[in-house]
Structures are given as C-alpha cells and as structure tokens.
Design an enzyme around this catalytic site. Structure first.
Site, PDB file in Angstrom:
ATOM      1  N   ARG A 213       5.245   6.048   0.270  1.00  0.00           N
ATOM      2  CA  ARG A 213       4.280   5.999  -0.833  1.00  0.00           C
ATOM      3  C   ARG A 213       3.838   4.574  -1.102  1.00  0.00           C
ATOM      4  O   ARG A 213       2.737   4.327  -1.585  1.00  0.00           O
ATOM      5  CB  ARG A 213       4.910   6.571  -2.105  1.00  0.00           C
ATOM      6  CG  ARG A 213       5.207   8.040  -2.038  1.00  0.00           C
ATOM      7  CD  ARG A 213       5.587   8.580  -3.381  1.00  0.00           C
ATOM      8  NE  ARG A 213       4.599   8.195  -4.394  1.00  0.00           N
ATOM      9  CZ  ARG A 213       4.713   8.492  -5.677  1.00  0.00           C
ATOM     10  NH1 ARG A 213       5.765   9.155  -6.106  1.00  0.00           N
ATOM     11  NH2 ARG A 213       3.790   8.144  -6.541  1.00  0.00           N
TER      12      ARG A 213
ATOM     13  N   ASP B 123      10.716  -2.903 -10.896  1.00  0.00           N
ATOM     14  CA  ASP B 123      10.494  -2.426  -9.524  1.00  0.00           C
ATOM     15  C   ASP B 123      11.281  -3.219  -8.494  1.00  0.00           C
ATOM     16  O   ASP B 123      11.257  -2.890  -7.317  1.00  0.00           O
ATOM     17  CB  ASP B 123       9.001  -2.470  -9.159  1.00  0.00           C
ATOM     18  CG  ASP B 123       8.226  -1.427  -9.931  1.00  0.00           C
ATOM     19  OD1 ASP B 123       6.985  -1.486  -9.916  1.00  0.00           O
ATOM     20  OD2 ASP B 123       8.855  -0.571 -10.575  1.00  0.00           O
TER      21      ASP B 123
ATOM     22  N   ARG C 204       8.465   9.511 -18.340  1.00  0.00           N
ATOM     23  CA  ARG C 204       7.126   9.004 -18.025  1.00  0.00           C
ATOM     24  C   ARG C 204       6.020   9.646 -18.872  1.00  0.00           C
ATOM     25  O   ARG C 204       5.057  10.185 -18.385  1.00  0.00           O
ATOM     26  CB  ARG C 204       6.800   9.206 -16.537  1.00  0.00           C
ATOM     27  CG  ARG C 204       7.853   8.805 -15.557  1.00  0.00           C
ATOM     28  CD  ARG C 204       8.136   7.322 -15.500  1.00  0.00           C
ATOM     29  NE  ARG C 204       7.035   6.501 -15.058  1.00  0.00           N
ATOM     30  CZ  ARG C 204       6.744   6.257 -13.778  1.00  0.00           C
ATOM     31  NH1 ARG C 204       7.439   6.833 -12.854  1.00  0.00           N
ATOM     32  NH2 ARG C 204       5.728   5.485 -13.447  1.00  0.00           N
TER      33      ARG C 204
ATOM     34  N   LYS D 126      -0.178  -1.794  -3.855  1.00  0.00           N
ATOM     35  CA  LYS D 126      -0.482  -0.384  -4.178  1.00  0.00           C
ATOM     36  C   LYS D 126      -0.845  -0.268  -5.664  1.00  0.00           C
ATOM     37  O   LYS D 126      -1.818   0.393  -6.027  1.00  0.00           O
ATOM     38  CB  LYS D 126       0.746   0.455  -3.881  1.00  0.00           C
ATOM     39  CG  LYS D 126       0.825   1.771  -4.635  1.00  0.00           C
ATOM     40  CD  LYS D 126       2.063   2.561  -4.336  1.00  0.00           C
ATOM     41  CE  LYS D 126       3.221   2.288  -5.245  1.00  0.00           C
ATOM     42  NZ  LYS D 126       3.201   2.982  -6.549  1.00  0.00           N
ATOM     43  N   ASN D 127      -0.089  -0.964  -6.515  1.00  0.00           N
ATOM     44  CA  ASN D 127      -0.284  -0.800  -7.968  1.00  0.00           C
ATOM     45  C   ASN D 127      -1.475  -1.571  -8.510  1.00  0.00           C
ATOM     46  O   ASN D 127      -1.787  -1.489  -9.694  1.00  0.00           O
ATOM     47  CB  ASN D 127       1.003  -1.181  -8.716  1.00  0.00           C
ATOM     48  CG  ASN D 127       2.093  -0.135  -8.494  1.00  0.00           C
ATOM     49  OD1 ASN D 127       1.829   0.917  -7.921  1.00  0.00           O
ATOM     50  ND2 ASN D 127       3.309  -0.445  -8.896  1.00  0.00           N
TER      51      ASN D 127
ATOM     52  N   CYS E  92       9.549  12.283 -13.719  1.00  0.00           N
ATOM     53  CA  CYS E  92       9.819  12.003 -12.304  1.00  0.00           C
ATOM     54  C   CYS E  92      11.269  11.529 -12.239  1.00  0.00           C
ATOM     55  O   CYS E  92      11.963  11.445 -13.243  1.00  0.00           O
ATOM     56  CB  CYS E  92       8.851  10.970 -11.758  1.00  0.00           C
ATOM     57  SG  CYS E  92       9.246   9.308 -12.241  1.00  0.00           S
TER      58      CYS E  92
HETATM   59  C1  EPZ Z   1       3.683   1.172 -13.738  1.00  0.00           C
HETATM   60  O1  EPZ Z   1       4.055   2.469 -14.132  1.00  0.00           O
HETATM   61  C2  EPZ Z   1       3.949   1.089 -12.243  1.00  0.00           C
HETATM   62  N1  EPZ Z   1       3.112   2.066 -11.553  1.00  0.00           N
HETATM   63  C3  EPZ Z   1       5.426   1.362 -11.961  1.00  0.00           C
HETATM   64  O2  EPZ Z   1       5.643   1.189 -10.571  1.00  0.00           O
HETATM   65  C4  EPZ Z   1       6.257   0.333 -12.720  1.00  0.00           C
HETATM   66  O3  EPZ Z   1       7.627   0.610 -12.516  1.00  0.00           O
HETATM   67  C5  EPZ Z   1       5.920   0.382 -14.213  1.00  0.00           C
HETATM   68  O4  EPZ Z   1       4.499   0.195 -14.405  1.00  0.00           O
HETATM   69  C6  EPZ Z   1       6.642  -0.696 -15.005  1.00  0.00           C
HETATM   70  O5  EPZ Z   1       6.315  -1.955 -14.507  1.00  0.00           O
HETATM   71  C7  EPZ Z   1       1.809   1.779 -11.327  1.00  0.00           C
HETATM   72  O6  EPZ Z   1       1.315   0.727 -11.695  1.00  0.00           O
HETATM   73  C8  EPZ Z   1       1.010   2.809 -10.582  1.00  0.00           C
HETATM   74  P1  EPZ Z   1       4.656   1.949 -17.994  1.00  0.00           P
HETATM   75  P2  EPZ Z   1       3.657   3.005 -15.611  1.00  0.00           P
HETATM   76  O7  EPZ Z   1       3.607   2.783 -18.631  1.00  0.00           O
HETATM   77  O8  EPZ Z   1       2.392   2.385 -16.047  1.00  0.00           O
HETATM   78  C9  EPZ Z   1       6.960   4.132 -21.471  1.00  0.00           C
HETATM   79  C10 EPZ Z   1       6.433   1.747  -8.459  1.00  0.00           C
HETATM   80  O9  EPZ Z   1       7.592   1.729  -8.064  1.00  0.00           O
HETATM   81  N2  EPZ Z   1       5.664   4.752 -21.797  1.00  0.00           N
HETATM   82  O10 EPZ Z   1       4.485   0.457 -17.987  1.00  0.00           O
HETATM   83  O11 EPZ Z   1       3.755   4.470 -15.572  1.00  0.00           O
HETATM   84  C11 EPZ Z   1       7.504   4.578 -20.119  1.00  0.00           C
HETATM   85  O12 EPZ Z   1       8.217   5.781 -20.251  1.00  0.00           O
HETATM   86  C12 EPZ Z   1       6.100   2.322  -9.815  1.00  0.00           C
HETATM   87  O13 EPZ Z   1       5.462   1.249  -7.841  1.00  0.00           O
HETATM   88  C13 EPZ Z   1       5.570   5.555 -22.930  1.00  0.00           C
HETATM   89  O14 EPZ Z   1       6.547   5.758 -23.657  1.00  0.00           O
HETATM   90  O15 EPZ Z   1       4.835   2.423 -16.489  1.00  0.00           O
HETATM   91  C14 EPZ Z   1       8.408   3.426 -19.724  1.00  0.00           C
HETATM   92  O16 EPZ Z   1       9.663   3.560 -20.367  1.00  0.00           O
HETATM   93  C15 EPZ Z   1       7.285   3.032 -10.401  1.00  0.00           C
HETATM   94  N3  EPZ Z   1       4.378   6.129 -23.232  1.00  0.00           N
HETATM   95  C16 EPZ Z   1       7.688   2.213 -20.317  1.00  0.00           C
HETATM   96  O17 EPZ Z   1       6.781   2.721 -21.299  1.00  0.00           O
HETATM   97  C17 EPZ Z   1       3.261   5.926 -22.453  1.00  0.00           C
HETATM   98  O18 EPZ Z   1       2.173   6.463 -22.798  1.00  0.00           O
HETATM   99  C18 EPZ Z   1       6.865   1.423 -19.286  1.00  0.00           C
HETATM  100  O19 EPZ Z   1       6.070   2.364 -18.600  1.00  0.00           O
HETATM  101  C19 EPZ Z   1       3.374   5.110 -21.306  1.00  0.00           C
HETATM  102  C20 EPZ Z   1       4.581   4.524 -21.007  1.00  0.00           C
END
Ligand code: EPZ
Length: 433
Positions: free
Chosen positions: A400, A308, A125, A22-23, A120
């Site tokens: 999802r 995850d 996020r 999915k990702n 969420c």
């Molecule tokens: C991706 O989310 C995945 N989703 C998530 O999978 C996964 O848990 C996550 O990466 C971490 O591996 C998809 O790929 C669609 P991040 P993402 O930006 O990109 C902070 C699932 O279960 N951050 O890597 O949203 C954030 O708050 C989902 O399939 C900022 O501070 O995660 C977090 O603490 C859940 N500012 C950390 O970075 C930003 O602009 C990592 O988040 C962006 C992120």
C-alpha cells in the site's frame, strides 16, 4: 496472497532512491476534484493506495491517467464531468484516506456521499472532526446506511478550531474552504509536510491561502480553481524506514532524493542512539557500524516524532544495549508489530500506550504476519537483521505504501524475494553507488 521471504545478516551497501510520498499524493489527487481543468502530478509512487484512489475518482466520472513506461510516476487527472459524487464502501473500506474526497466533492458539486471508513487495525479512526468542520462551512450533513451525505449550494467561510490535530481533517477542510464564499480561518491545523505540499498545490491552482506550514491557515474563498502541474514531495516515512534498516544491518547506505528537513525528530533521535549519519540537502548516508544506545520516544504530531515511524523505531530499540520506552500517543492500537517481534526473539512488554523494549536481543527468523502498513515495515527491518529466514505474510499491507520494496532492498544486497506473485516483476533501474 503474496509473502516476502528474507534471509537476514547481509549488510546493506549502496544507494536507495526514495519515491514520492503516498500521503501527499492522495490529497493532491483529491484536489483535482476542485477544478474542471487537468491537474498533472509528478513523482507519484507506484503503490496500491494510488491505484485505489484512481479507481475511486474514475468511479465518479473523473479521467485519471496513471503514467506507464518512462512516465511511470506521473498522473494526469481531469474531473470535468463528475457524474457520481460518491465514495463507495467497497473502496473506502480498503483505504480510509478515501474520505479526502468529501470536502472537495461538496465544494465543487454541492453534494457528496462518502462511506464512513470504519475502524482499521491501528484504531477507530473516526472522521467526526471532518464532519464538524464541514457543518461549520454550511454543509448539511446526514448519515444513513453507513454513508455520510453532505449537501450545500455553496459553502460559506467560517472559523474552525480543531479539537484534535488531524492530518486528513486539515486537508479535507482546507480543500473545501478554497471554493467557499468568504474567508475561513482554521486553527490547530496539522503541520505535516504533506499538508504543506497540498496547500502549495492548491495555491498553484489559484487558491488564496495564508499561514502555510503553520497551525493557523487563512483561506480566502474563490469562485473557481484552474489546473496545475505539481511534483509530489519525497516520502519521509519511506526514507526513515530505510535509514533504520541501514543503521541495523552494519552496512553503508545512501538514501537519495529525500528531504532531511522533514525528518528532524527521527534524525536527532537516531543520533542519540549513536547511529552514524551524514546528512546533505537531499541525501542521508547511514553507516551501521556502531554500538547502539537506547532512547525513549513519544509519538506526536509533526514536527514531533512521527507515529508512522514508531513501529520501525521499536525494531531498532530491540538492538540497543539497554531499555527504551516507546509511547504511542496518536493511535490507540498501534503495537501489533510488538508480538511479532517477540516471536523473533525481542523482549517487549506492553503497558497501555507504553511499550518497554529491553535490548539488545538477537533476533531469529520466523513466520510472521503483517497487520498494517508500518507494522509490516518494522517486520521487514527485523528480518534483515535476524539470523535465518523470515516469511512475512499479508504483504499487501506493505504494498500500500512502499514502492517495489524488494527490488530496492535487493539492489543494496538484501536477500529478499516475493513468493506467490503470478508475474515476477523485473528489477527497476535503481541507482546503486
Ligand atoms: C494520516 O492519517 C496519515 N494518513 C496516517 O498515515 C498517519 O498515521 C496519521 O495521519 C497521523 O500522522 C494519510 O495521510 C493518508 P489523523 P489520518 O486524522 O489523517 C483522531 C500511514 O501509515 N481523529 O491525523 O487519518 C484519530 O483517531 C497512515 O501512511 C479523530 O478523533 O490521522 C487519531 O487518534 C496510517 N477525529 C488522531 O486524531 C477525526 O475526525 C490523528 O488522526 C480525525 C482524527
């Protein structure tokens, strides 16, 4: 609202075929915005988030055909005529990954209006890093009425250093940079296999990217991208989920069509736990007849232990003889499954970002509630090993990201059914050894 009813205790025996990731599919679909030519994606999982992304792109004027029948796992996207470069709150609030259209839209059309995702269940996020990167690329960003508006006649290459490693932040800006004027260097990028899969698709579309798979990506912007055909990588988190289910249910389970090279941290951890594994190029066989030993995990960005898989691992830790410490470093609120596991008999104490799991505790079936995608998966695994019946509510969370989960598990001996759905699905033809 659908529920899953599971009676635990059956060993899982046979073969489960893993679906596409999915990702990886979500950013790949967003990448179609970068060209007016058709993009064909294969091995697309039939999960709710893909439908949401299809609706999001169609609302912009894209033609998105989701395959049916034999071509069930294929989608053809054509974004020739984009009439409305906007991702509405209605859609973004149901799927945070909608923000992946921000970069491609402003790169292709010169403007984008995307609702801020809001928080969420697992955390705030924010998308501040996406926005900062787009500003570096020359986009003018304004925020009003809960929407981010980005405008740029043409993005300009820049040097971006991510303050934090962000998966969709890396993907969003990588897509934007492919059409920018000049060269872009992005440092401290995410290295998840899904990022690499997107980069491989973009190269097929004519993008010029160096450093794929590393934390430094160099992009030489081009005027246009063309259509392409691409097969999405297998879902490493779905594979990992079923591997843990096999390890806990005392059976003999073959996970087929996965890529074990994406599962290094999990597989080496499970070996420490004493799980019996046989790993080949695209299969992992798990035999669940061993006494499990505790082991600590700390979630990290790839190639570290994936966040995850944290919830699913916590369920395994409840069945290990001894104490395991689970540290969640990526998200600030990703222990909601712990209380539900405690209601089933687990011994878990939460101390900030640490969860202390004392095993082995027998689990008993209960009525539990899913809170997010991976928490639901941990409850399904717990239900498969619990004594008696478990009813999992709010199953839309699991839909999802897991394709036909009850069929896949029923085909290997689980006693699982879905209630509440109007039209029961017929079992999909899944290979059983
Ligand atoms: C991706 O989310 C995945 N989703 C998530 O999978 C996964 O848990 C996550 O990466 C971490 O591996 C998809 O790929 C669609 P991040 P993402 O930006 O990109 C902070 C699932 O279960 N951050 O890597 O949203 C954030 O708050 C989902 O399939 C900022 O501070 O995660 C977090 O603490 C859940 N500012 C950390 O970075 C930003 O602009 C990592 O988040 C962006 C992120």
């Amino acid at each position: 609202m659908d529920k899953l009813v599971i009676r635990g205790g059956n060993p899982l025996l046979g073969t489960i075929r893993v679906s596409g990731a999915k990702n990886a599919a979500l950013p790949a679909m967003a990448a179609a915005l970068l060209t007016e030519e058709p993009v064909i994606l294969e091995n697309i999982p039939q999960v709710r988030d893909i439908i949401t992304e299809r609706n999001l792109l169609a609302a912009m004027g894209a033609e998105v055909e989701l395959g049916y029948g034999r071509a069930q796992h294929r989608t053809t996207l054509c974004c020739r005529h984009l009439v409305n470069p906007e991702a509405s709150y209605e859609l973004v609030k149901t799927m945070r990954a909608s923000t992946l259209v921000l970069g491609p839209l402003v790169a292709r059309t010169g403007e984008a209006r995307v609702s801020l995702p809001g928080g969420c269940a697992i955390g705030a996020r924010p998308i501040d890093l996406h926005i900062k990167g787009l500003e570096k690329l020359g986009a003018e960003i304004t925020q009003e009425h809960g929407y981010i508006k980005a405008q740029a006649k043409r993005l300009k290459g820049a040097h971006i250093v991510f303050e934090k490693i962000t998966v969709t932040g890396t993907e969003d800006l990588l897509m934007a940079a492919t059409l920018a004027d000049g060269d872009t260097v992005m440092e401290n990028c995410a290295r998840e296999p899904e990022v690499t899969d997107l980069a491989n698709l973009l190269v097929k579309m004519g993008a010029r990217i160096d450093g794929i798979g590393t934390s430094t990506l160099k992009i030489h912007g081009v005027e246009k991208l063309h259509g392409a055909k691409h097969r999405i990588i297998p879902d490493r988190i779905e594979a990992g989920t079923f591997i843990i289910a096999g390890a806990l249910t005392g059976g003999d389970l073959m996970i087929q069509g996965c890529d074990p090279s994406h599962l290094g941290a999990l597989l080496s951890k499970l070996e420490e736990n004493g799980v019996k594994l046989r790993v080949n190029s695209d299969t992992v066989r798990v035999m669940g007849d061993s006494q499990l030993k505790p082991s600590d995990i700390t979630t990290e960005e790839y190639p570290g232990f994936p966040t995850d898989m944290q919830a699913q691992y916590m369920t395994l830790a409840t069945q290990c003889e001894g104490t395991s410490v689970v540290v969640e470093n990526i998200f600030e609120n990703r222990f909601m499954h712990a209380q539900e596991l405690v209601r089933m008999g687990a011994n878990i104490k939460i101390e900030g970002r640490r969860a202390i799991v004392r095993g082995r505790t027998p689990l008993s079936g209960a009525a539990v509630q899913a809170s997010d995608l991976r928490a639901s998966a941990s409850l399904v695994i717990a239900a498969l090993v619990a004594e008696g019946e478990t009813i999992i509510d709010r199953v839309y969370h699991i839909d999802r990201g897991y394709e036909h989960i009850e069929e896949k598990l029923r085909n290997v001996g689980a006693e699982i059914k879905r209630i509440g759905e109007l039209f029961p699905r017929k079992a999909s033809p899944v290979a059983v050894s």
